[in-house]
Design a protein around this motif. Structure first.
Motif, short mmCIF file in Angstrom:
data_model
loop_
_atom_site.label_atom_id
_atom_site.label_comp_id
_atom_site.label_asym_id
_atom_site.label_seq_id
_atom_site.Cartn_x
_atom_site.Cartn_y
_atom_site.Cartn_z
N PRO A 44 -61.88 -56.71 -10.51
CA PRO A 44 -61.41 -57.38 -9.28
C PRO A 44 -61.72 -56.59 -8.01
O PRO A 44 -61.97 -57.17 -6.95
N LEU A 45 -61.71 -55.27 -8.14
CA LEU A 45 -62.01 -54.42 -6.98
C LEU A 45 -63.49 -54.49 -6.62
O LEU A 45 -63.86 -54.47 -5.44
N GLU A 46 -64.33 -54.60 -7.62
CA GLU A 46 -65.77 -54.75 -7.37
C GLU A 46 -66.05 -56.07 -6.66
O GLU A 46 -66.91 -56.14 -5.77
N LEU A 47 -65.33 -57.10 -7.03
CA LEU A 47 -65.54 -58.42 -6.44
C LEU A 47 -65.26 -58.44 -4.94
O LEU A 47 -65.88 -59.21 -4.19
N VAL A 48 -64.32 -57.60 -4.51
CA VAL A 48 -63.98 -57.56 -3.07
C VAL A 48 -64.73 -56.46 -2.34
O VAL A 48 -64.49 -56.21 -1.15
N ALA A 99 -64.84 -53.08 -2.90
CA ALA A 99 -64.19 -51.78 -2.72
C ALA A 99 -65.18 -50.65 -3.02
O ALA A 99 -66.10 -50.81 -3.83
N SER A 100 -65.00 -49.51 -2.37
CA SER A 100 -65.91 -48.38 -2.57
C SER A 100 -65.70 -47.76 -3.94
O SER A 100 -64.64 -47.92 -4.57
N LYS A 101 -66.71 -47.04 -4.41
CA LYS A 101 -66.64 -46.42 -5.73
C LYS A 101 -65.48 -45.43 -5.82
O LYS A 101 -64.78 -45.38 -6.85
N ASP A 102 -65.24 -44.70 -4.76
CA ASP A 102 -64.15 -43.72 -4.75
C ASP A 102 -62.79 -44.40 -4.86
O ASP A 102 -61.93 -43.96 -5.64
N ILE A 103 -62.61 -45.46 -4.10
CA ILE A 103 -61.34 -46.21 -4.16
C ILE A 103 -61.13 -46.80 -5.54
O ILE A 103 -60.03 -46.75 -6.09
#
Length: 261
Positions: free
Chosen positions: A105-109, A111-115
């Motif tokens: 889900p974070l990839e879909l929005v 988000a940075s790799k670190d986050i």
């Protein structure tokens, strides 16, 4: 706060089926609210109306003073980030590891790799799966798969978590551990949790209040202890009778439940 006002849902063309018939419901911030009913009662349709995966035929879905029924698709996508969902059969991506499933889900929005790495690590710790980060779903037990599903649902920091028969595919001991995890998440993060189930023991274990749905209609609603001790609907009388007959923990029997009309 979640407020449903006169929600109806009708399927089909000539041979129409009315799944929901004027549902009015208010779920308070931070509570664990149960919606219980037998198969075909309309409970899964109802929960899918909350996040608008099913658009009501009529009525209003209001979350934090925002009417989702008046939003376009773009606005709905933004609002759904505040609503996580976990499912009976986990819905994990078999080709992704545990960590990668949670990260999705974070990839879909964007988000940075670190986050993503920090968030995934935090969620793995929350659901006690840090040592399983590199495993694939096929290498996990049912309970572990559901923990991944819960972590993934929490990745976008939702205010609401919808649980659609989330423990139905699990054995009793695993169910207990998942319910304890949901209680911990509710207390620690203050997330509102809506539990859709046909299992009376689930409602008794974690819900603050419960609504009983029968043939698309809310038949009764209130505090769990009140509904248990004085069931009004036939659905609830049947559930209470069955749970007593199963000879579950004596604490349930000692509530003084009556199944009399």
């Amino acid at each position: 706060m979640i407020t449903l006002k006169n929600i109806t849902k009708t399927y089909g063309g000539a041979a129409q089926v009315q799944a929901l018939k004027g549902i009015d419901l208010t779920i308070n911030d931070g509570e664990i609210f149960g919606i219980i009913g037998k198969s075909g009662a309309g409970k899964s349709t109802l929960v899918r109306c909350i996040n608008m995966l099913e658009k009501p035929t009529s009525g209003q879905v209001i979350i934090d003073d925002k009417d989702l029924t008046k939003m376009n698709e773009s606005q709905l996508r933004a609002e759904r980030k505040n609503i996580g969902m976990i499912f009976q059969h986990f819905n994990l991506l078999s080709s992704r590891t545990v960590a990668e499933n949670i990260a999705f889900p974070l990839e879909l929005v964007g988000a940075s790799k670190d986050i993503i790495e920090k968030k995934v690590a935090s969620l793995l710790e929350l659901v006690n799966l840090t040592d399983r980060a590199g495993n694939y779903p096929s290498q996990l037990s049912g309970g572990q798969k559901q923990r991944v599903g819960i972590a993934r649902a929490l990745a976008s920091d939702p205010k609401i978590l919808l649980c659609d028969e989330a423990t139905s595919a699990l054995d009793p001991q695993t169910t207990k551990s998942i319910l304890e995890l949901l209680q911990d998440i509710n207390k620690r993060l203050g997330i509102t949790i809506v539990v859709i189930t046909h299992e009376m023991a689930v409602v008794k274990e974690i819900c603050h209040r419960v609504a009983v749905i029968e043939s698309g209609v809310i038949k009764e609603m209130g505090r769990v202890v009140d509904i248990f001790t004085n069931p009004q609907s036939q659905t609830m009388k049947d559930f209470v009778t069955s749970i007593i007959n199963m000879e579950l923990p004596t604490g349930i029997k000692n509530l003084g439940v009556t199944n009399q009309p």
